[in-house]
Design a protein around this motif. Sequence first.
Motif, PDB file in Angstrom:
ATOM      1  N   GLU A 141     -61.462  17.356  34.768  1.00  0.00           N
ATOM      2  CA  GLU A 141     -61.481  15.946  35.307  1.00  0.00           C
ATOM      3  C   GLU A 141     -60.562  14.962  34.355  1.00  0.00           C
ATOM      4  O   GLU A 141     -61.022  14.922  32.954  1.00  0.00           O
ATOM      5  N   ILE A 142     -59.702  14.358  34.616  1.00  0.00           N
ATOM      6  CA  ILE A 142     -58.999  13.484  33.872  1.00  0.00           C
ATOM      7  C   ILE A 142     -59.128  12.018  33.955  1.00  0.00           C
ATOM      8  O   ILE A 142     -59.451  11.643  35.078  1.00  0.00           O
ATOM      9  N   GLY A 143     -59.467  11.343  32.557  1.00  0.00           N
ATOM     10  CA  GLY A 143     -59.742   9.895  32.820  1.00  0.00           C
ATOM     11  C   GLY A 143     -61.275   9.817  33.359  1.00  0.00           C
ATOM     12  O   GLY A 143     -61.316   8.970  34.493  1.00  0.00           O
ATOM     13  N   THR A 184     -68.787   8.686  35.821  1.00  0.00           N
ATOM     14  CA  THR A 184     -69.576   8.222  37.360  1.00  0.00           C
ATOM     15  C   THR A 184     -69.588   9.529  38.112  1.00  0.00           C
ATOM     16  O   THR A 184     -70.429   9.636  38.904  1.00  0.00           O
ATOM     17  N   GLU A 188     -61.112  11.545  28.319  1.00  0.00           N
ATOM     18  CA  GLU A 188     -61.507  10.289  28.269  1.00  0.00           C
ATOM     19  C   GLU A 188     -60.734   9.641  27.233  1.00  0.00           C
ATOM     20  O   GLU A 188     -61.536   9.831  25.983  1.00  0.00           O
ATOM     21  N   GLU A 223     -60.435   6.200  26.060  1.00  0.00           N
ATOM     22  CA  GLU A 223     -60.745   4.763  25.872  1.00  0.00           C
ATOM     23  C   GLU A 223     -62.044   4.913  25.183  1.00  0.00           C
ATOM     24  O   GLU A 223     -63.163   5.692  25.671  1.00  0.00           O
ATOM     25  N   SER A 228     -59.839  10.689  40.046  1.00  0.00           N
ATOM     26  CA  SER A 228     -60.246   9.548  40.669  1.00  0.00           C
ATOM     27  C   SER A 228     -60.010   8.268  40.034  1.00  0.00           C
ATOM     28  O   SER A 228     -60.378   7.913  38.873  1.00  0.00           O
ATOM     29  N   THR A 266     -53.398   4.260  36.627  1.00  0.00           N
ATOM     30  CA  THR A 266     -53.481   3.732  35.220  1.00  0.00           C
ATOM     31  C   THR A 266     -52.937   4.508  34.141  1.00  0.00           C
ATOM     32  O   THR A 266     -52.508   3.877  33.095  1.00  0.00           O
TER      33      THR A 266
HETATM   34  C1  LIG Z   1     -60.476   2.852  36.766  1.00  0.00           C
HETATM   35  S1  LIG Z   1     -61.029   3.743  35.533  1.00  0.00           S
HETATM   36  C2  LIG Z   1     -61.740   5.316  36.534  1.00  0.00           C
HETATM   37  C3  LIG Z   1     -62.535   6.001  35.581  1.00  0.00           C
HETATM   38  C4  LIG Z   1     -62.881   7.292  36.622  1.00  0.00           C
HETATM   39  N1  LIG Z   1     -61.966   8.303  36.706  1.00  0.00           N
HETATM   40  C5  LIG Z   1     -63.728   7.078  37.863  1.00  0.00           C
HETATM   41  O1  LIG Z   1     -63.390   7.379  38.781  1.00  0.00           O
HETATM   42  O2  LIG Z   1     -64.770   6.166  37.574  1.00  0.00           O
HETATM   43  C6  LIG Z   1     -59.525   4.498  34.726  1.00  0.00           C
HETATM   44  C7  LIG Z   1     -59.733   5.474  33.676  1.00  0.00           C
HETATM   45  O3  LIG Z   1     -58.480   6.078  33.190  1.00  0.00           O
HETATM   46  C8  LIG Z   1     -58.504   6.030  31.984  1.00  0.00           C
HETATM   47  N2  LIG Z   1     -57.024   6.230  31.511  1.00  0.00           N
HETATM   48  C9  LIG Z   1     -56.269   5.502  30.971  1.00  0.00           C
HETATM   49  N3  LIG Z   1     -55.145   5.597  30.504  1.00  0.00           N
HETATM   50  C10 LIG Z   1     -55.392   7.066  30.385  1.00  0.00           C
HETATM   51  C11 LIG Z   1     -54.497   8.231  30.201  1.00  0.00           C
HETATM   52  N4  LIG Z   1     -53.040   8.168  29.892  1.00  0.00           N
HETATM   53  N5  LIG Z   1     -54.794   9.734  30.756  1.00  0.00           N
HETATM   54  C12 LIG Z   1     -56.064   9.730  30.874  1.00  0.00           C
HETATM   55  N6  LIG Z   1     -56.883   8.651  31.379  1.00  0.00           N
HETATM   56  C13 LIG Z   1     -56.487   7.509  31.003  1.00  0.00           C
HETATM   57  C14 LIG Z   1     -59.249   4.799  31.565  1.00  0.00           C
HETATM   58  O4  LIG Z   1     -59.870   4.726  30.218  1.00  0.00           O
HETATM   59  C15 LIG Z   1     -60.355   4.769  32.556  1.00  0.00           C
HETATM   60  O5  LIG Z   1     -61.480   5.682  32.038  1.00  0.00           O
END
Ligand SMILES: C[S@@+](CC[C@H](N)C(=O)[O-])C[C@H]1O[C@@H](n2cnc3c(N)ncnc32)[C@H](O)[C@@H]1O
Length: 214
Positions: A42-44, A49, A65, A67, A111, A116
Amino acid sequence: MTAAVDNPLFARLWVVLAAHETAKIKALRMENLAGLSGRVLEIGAGAGTNFAYYPDTVTEVVAIEPEAHLLEHARAAAAAARIPVSVTEKTGEALANDPAGDEPFDAVVCSLVLCTVFEPGTVVRQAYSHLRPGGELRYLEHVASAGSRGRVQQVADATLWPRLFGNCHTHRDTESVITGAGFEVLAARHTWTMPRWAPVPVSEFAIGRAVRPS
Ligand SMILES: C[S@@+](CC[C@H](N)C(=O)[O-])C[C@H]1O[C@@H](n2cnc3c(N)ncnc32)[C@H](O)[C@@H]1O
Protein backbone atom coordinates in the motif's frame (compact mmCIF):
# COMPACT_ATOMS: atom_id res chain seq x y z
CA MET A 1 16.61 11.57 -4.59
CA THR A 2 13.03 12.56 -3.72
CA ALA A 3 12.17 15.54 -1.52
CA ALA A 4 11.01 14.77 2.00
CA VAL A 5 7.29 14.81 2.76
CA ASP A 6 6.77 17.19 5.66
CA ASN A 7 3.19 18.40 6.02
CA PRO A 8 2.58 18.69 9.77
CA LEU A 9 -0.60 20.77 9.52
CA PHE A 10 -2.16 18.75 6.73
CA ALA A 11 -1.21 15.53 8.51
CA ARG A 12 -3.15 16.59 11.61
CA LEU A 13 -6.12 17.67 9.49
CA TRP A 14 -6.04 14.36 7.62
CA VAL A 15 -6.18 12.34 10.84
CA VAL A 16 -9.40 14.18 11.76
CA LEU A 17 -10.91 13.86 8.27
CA ALA A 18 -10.04 10.18 8.08
CA ALA A 19 -11.81 9.55 11.39
CA HIS A 20 -15.01 11.18 10.07
CA GLU A 21 -15.42 9.72 6.60
CA THR A 22 -18.86 9.45 5.05
CA ALA A 23 -20.60 6.11 4.56
CA LYS A 24 -20.00 6.54 0.80
CA ILE A 25 -16.22 6.86 1.21
CA LYS A 26 -16.13 3.88 3.58
CA ALA A 27 -18.07 1.80 1.06
CA LEU A 28 -15.65 2.83 -1.71
CA ARG A 29 -12.67 1.84 0.42
CA MET A 30 -14.23 -1.56 1.03
CA GLU A 31 -15.03 -2.00 -2.67
CA ASN A 32 -11.46 -1.03 -3.62
CA LEU A 33 -10.01 -3.79 -1.42
CA ALA A 34 -12.66 -6.49 -1.94
CA GLY A 35 -11.38 -9.84 -3.16
CA LEU A 36 -7.69 -9.12 -2.61
CA SER A 37 -5.48 -11.95 -1.42
CA GLY A 38 -1.84 -12.68 -0.67
CA ARG A 39 0.79 -9.94 -0.21
CA VAL A 40 -0.21 -6.33 -0.75
CA LEU A 41 1.87 -3.16 -1.05
CA GLU A 42 0.00 0.00 0.00
CA ILE A 43 1.46 3.33 -1.10
CA GLY A 44 1.02 6.40 1.14
CA ALA A 45 -1.11 4.76 3.82
CA GLY A 46 -1.89 7.99 5.67
CA ALA A 47 -3.42 7.24 9.07
CA GLY A 48 -3.82 3.58 8.09
CA THR A 49 -7.54 3.93 7.39
CA ASN A 50 -7.57 1.10 4.83
CA PHE A 51 -6.06 -1.45 7.21
CA ALA A 52 -9.40 -2.30 8.85
CA TYR A 53 -11.00 -2.95 5.45
CA TYR A 54 -8.60 -5.59 4.07
CA PRO A 55 -10.27 -8.99 3.65
CA ASP A 56 -8.87 -11.91 5.69
CA THR A 57 -7.55 -13.49 2.47
CA VAL A 58 -4.75 -10.88 2.52
CA THR A 59 -1.80 -12.52 4.26
CA GLU A 60 0.42 -9.43 4.62
CA VAL A 61 0.27 -5.70 3.94
CA VAL A 62 3.55 -3.83 3.46
CA ALA A 63 2.66 -0.14 3.67
CA ILE A 64 4.77 2.93 3.10
CA GLU A 65 4.05 6.37 4.53
CA PRO A 66 6.61 9.21 4.34
CA GLU A 67 5.00 11.81 6.62
CA ALA A 68 6.17 11.48 10.23
CA HIS A 69 2.90 12.27 12.02
CA LEU A 70 0.85 10.05 9.73
CA LEU A 71 3.45 7.30 10.01
CA GLU A 72 2.84 7.23 13.76
CA HIS A 73 -0.92 6.89 13.24
CA ALA A 74 -0.47 4.27 10.54
CA ARG A 75 1.72 2.19 12.84
CA ALA A 76 -0.93 2.36 15.57
CA ALA A 77 -3.58 1.28 13.05
CA ALA A 78 -1.27 -1.53 11.89
CA ALA A 79 -0.93 -2.81 15.46
CA ALA A 80 -4.73 -2.96 15.74
CA ALA A 81 -5.32 -4.60 12.34
CA ARG A 82 -6.67 -8.18 12.01
CA ILE A 83 -4.06 -9.04 9.41
CA PRO A 84 -0.26 -8.50 9.58
CA VAL A 85 0.64 -4.95 8.50
CA SER A 86 4.05 -3.27 8.60
CA VAL A 87 4.62 0.40 7.82
CA THR A 88 7.89 1.90 6.57
CA GLU A 89 8.82 5.55 6.19
CA LYS A 90 9.31 5.91 2.47
CA THR A 91 7.94 7.73 -0.58
CA GLY A 92 6.43 5.95 -3.55
CA GLU A 93 9.16 7.41 -5.74
CA ALA A 94 11.85 5.87 -3.50
CA LEU A 95 10.47 2.37 -4.10
CA ALA A 96 12.86 2.43 -7.06
CA ASN A 97 15.76 1.92 -4.68
CA ASP A 98 14.04 -0.71 -2.57
CA PRO A 99 16.11 -3.85 -2.15
CA ALA A 100 13.21 -5.36 -0.16
CA GLY A 101 11.21 -5.28 -3.37
CA ASP A 102 12.78 -8.54 -4.53
CA GLU A 103 9.69 -10.60 -3.85
CA PRO A 104 6.87 -9.30 -6.04
CA PHE A 105 3.48 -8.42 -4.58
CA ASP A 106 0.10 -9.85 -5.52
CA ALA A 107 -1.46 -6.39 -5.43
CA VAL A 108 -0.64 -2.73 -4.97
CA VAL A 109 -3.18 -0.37 -3.39
CA CYS A 110 -3.36 3.38 -3.99
CA SER A 111 -6.13 5.42 -2.42
CA LEU A 112 -6.23 9.21 -2.41
CA VAL A 113 -2.49 9.28 -2.92
CA LEU A 114 -1.68 9.68 -6.62
CA CYS A 115 -3.09 13.22 -6.36
CA THR A 116 -0.40 14.02 -3.84
CA VAL A 117 2.84 12.27 -4.76
CA PHE A 118 5.61 14.33 -6.40
CA GLU A 119 5.84 12.20 -9.53
CA PRO A 120 2.71 10.14 -10.25
CA GLY A 121 4.26 8.52 -13.34
CA THR A 122 7.28 7.31 -11.37
CA VAL A 123 5.13 5.99 -8.53
CA VAL A 124 2.79 4.07 -10.84
CA ARG A 125 5.77 2.59 -12.72
CA GLN A 126 7.19 1.51 -9.36
CA ALA A 127 3.86 -0.09 -8.48
CA TYR A 128 4.02 -1.96 -11.79
CA SER A 129 7.57 -3.17 -11.21
CA HIS A 130 6.74 -4.45 -7.70
CA LEU A 131 3.81 -6.57 -8.93
CA ARG A 132 4.00 -10.14 -10.12
CA PRO A 133 2.75 -10.63 -13.69
CA GLY A 134 -1.03 -10.88 -13.35
CA GLY A 135 -0.95 -8.83 -10.11
CA GLU A 136 -3.42 -6.01 -9.68
CA LEU A 137 -3.27 -2.31 -8.96
CA ARG A 138 -6.38 -1.26 -7.01
CA TYR A 139 -7.03 2.46 -7.08
CA LEU A 140 -9.48 4.88 -5.55
CA GLU A 141 -8.55 8.41 -6.53
CA HIS A 142 -10.25 11.73 -7.10
CA VAL A 143 -9.58 12.78 -10.67
CA ALA A 144 -9.68 15.64 -13.16
CA SER A 145 -13.21 16.62 -14.14
CA ALA A 146 -14.36 17.99 -17.49
CA GLY A 147 -15.88 21.39 -18.21
CA SER A 148 -16.12 24.26 -15.76
CA ARG A 149 -15.28 22.07 -12.75
CA GLY A 150 -12.08 21.07 -14.53
CA ARG A 151 -11.20 24.74 -15.06
CA VAL A 152 -11.82 25.42 -11.37
CA GLN A 153 -9.54 22.49 -10.54
CA GLN A 154 -6.77 23.94 -12.72
CA VAL A 155 -7.00 27.27 -10.92
CA ALA A 156 -7.04 25.51 -7.54
CA ASP A 157 -3.91 23.53 -8.48
CA ALA A 158 -2.07 26.65 -9.65
CA THR A 159 -2.85 28.58 -6.47
CA LEU A 160 -3.50 27.53 -2.91
CA TRP A 161 -4.89 23.98 -2.97
CA PRO A 162 -1.63 21.99 -3.03
CA ARG A 163 -0.15 24.27 -0.39
CA LEU A 164 -3.12 23.86 1.93
CA PHE A 165 -3.67 20.15 1.42
CA GLY A 166 -0.29 18.46 1.53
CA ASN A 167 0.52 18.74 -2.21
CA CYS A 168 -2.90 17.40 -3.30
CA HIS A 169 -3.64 18.22 -6.96
CA THR A 170 -7.24 18.18 -8.08
CA HIS A 171 -6.77 18.04 -11.86
CA ARG A 172 -4.53 15.01 -12.37
CA ASP A 173 -5.40 12.59 -15.16
CA THR A 174 -4.51 9.62 -13.00
CA GLU A 175 -6.12 7.00 -15.21
CA SER A 176 -3.93 7.99 -18.17
CA VAL A 177 -0.90 7.72 -15.90
CA ILE A 178 -1.98 4.18 -14.97
CA THR A 179 -2.45 2.98 -18.54
CA GLY A 180 0.70 4.86 -19.59
CA ALA A 181 2.72 2.71 -17.17
CA GLY A 182 1.61 -0.46 -18.97
CA PHE A 183 -1.35 -1.50 -16.84
CA GLU A 184 -4.42 -3.05 -18.46
CA VAL A 185 -7.62 -1.78 -16.84
CA LEU A 186 -9.96 -4.68 -16.04
CA ALA A 187 -12.77 -2.65 -14.49
CA ALA A 188 -13.18 1.00 -13.63
CA ARG A 189 -15.91 3.51 -13.04
CA HIS A 190 -16.38 7.10 -11.95
CA THR A 191 -18.50 8.06 -9.00
CA TRP A 192 -19.30 11.25 -7.08
CA THR A 193 -18.71 11.51 -3.38
CA MET A 194 -20.80 14.67 -3.07
CA PRO A 195 -23.79 16.05 -5.00
CA ARG A 196 -22.58 17.19 -8.43
CA TRP A 197 -23.75 20.74 -7.78
CA ALA A 198 -21.48 21.05 -4.72
CA PRO A 199 -18.56 23.39 -5.60
CA VAL A 200 -15.93 20.98 -4.35
CA PRO A 201 -13.02 20.22 -6.71
CA VAL A 202 -12.36 16.74 -5.30
CA SER A 203 -15.72 15.04 -5.63
CA GLU A 204 -15.33 12.99 -8.85
CA PHE A 205 -13.59 9.73 -8.03
CA ALA A 206 -12.24 6.89 -10.16
CA ILE A 207 -12.24 3.41 -8.69
CA GLY A 208 -10.66 0.59 -10.61
CA ARG A 209 -8.68 -2.60 -10.98
CA ALA A 210 -5.75 -2.66 -13.38
CA VAL A 211 -3.53 -5.64 -14.04
CA ARG A 212 0.13 -6.05 -14.91
CA PRO A 213 -0.25 -8.27 -17.98
CA SER A 214 1.16 -11.81 -17.61
C1 LIG B 1 -4.85 12.28 1.33
S1 LIG B 1 -3.73 11.27 2.17
C2 LIG B 1 -4.42 9.64 1.85
C3 LIG B 1 -3.92 8.60 2.79
C4 LIG B 1 -4.39 7.18 2.53
N1 LIG B 1 -3.90 6.66 1.28
C5 LIG B 1 -5.87 7.02 2.62
O1 LIG B 1 -6.47 6.46 1.72
O2 LIG B 1 -6.43 7.47 3.63
C6 LIG B 1 -2.30 11.30 1.08
C7 LIG B 1 -1.16 10.49 1.62
O3 LIG B 1 -0.09 10.43 0.67
C8 LIG B 1 1.12 10.54 1.39
N2 LIG B 1 2.18 10.98 0.47
C9 LIG B 1 2.52 12.23 0.11
N3 LIG B 1 3.55 12.23 -0.75
C10 LIG B 1 3.87 10.93 -0.95
C11 LIG B 1 4.85 10.26 -1.72
N4 LIG B 1 5.71 10.95 -2.49
N5 LIG B 1 4.89 8.91 -1.67
C12 LIG B 1 4.02 8.21 -0.91
N6 LIG B 1 3.06 8.79 -0.15
C13 LIG B 1 2.99 10.13 -0.18
C14 LIG B 1 0.80 11.55 2.46
O4 LIG B 1 1.76 11.58 3.49
C15 LIG B 1 -0.56 11.06 2.89
O5 LIG B 1 -0.48 10.02 3.81
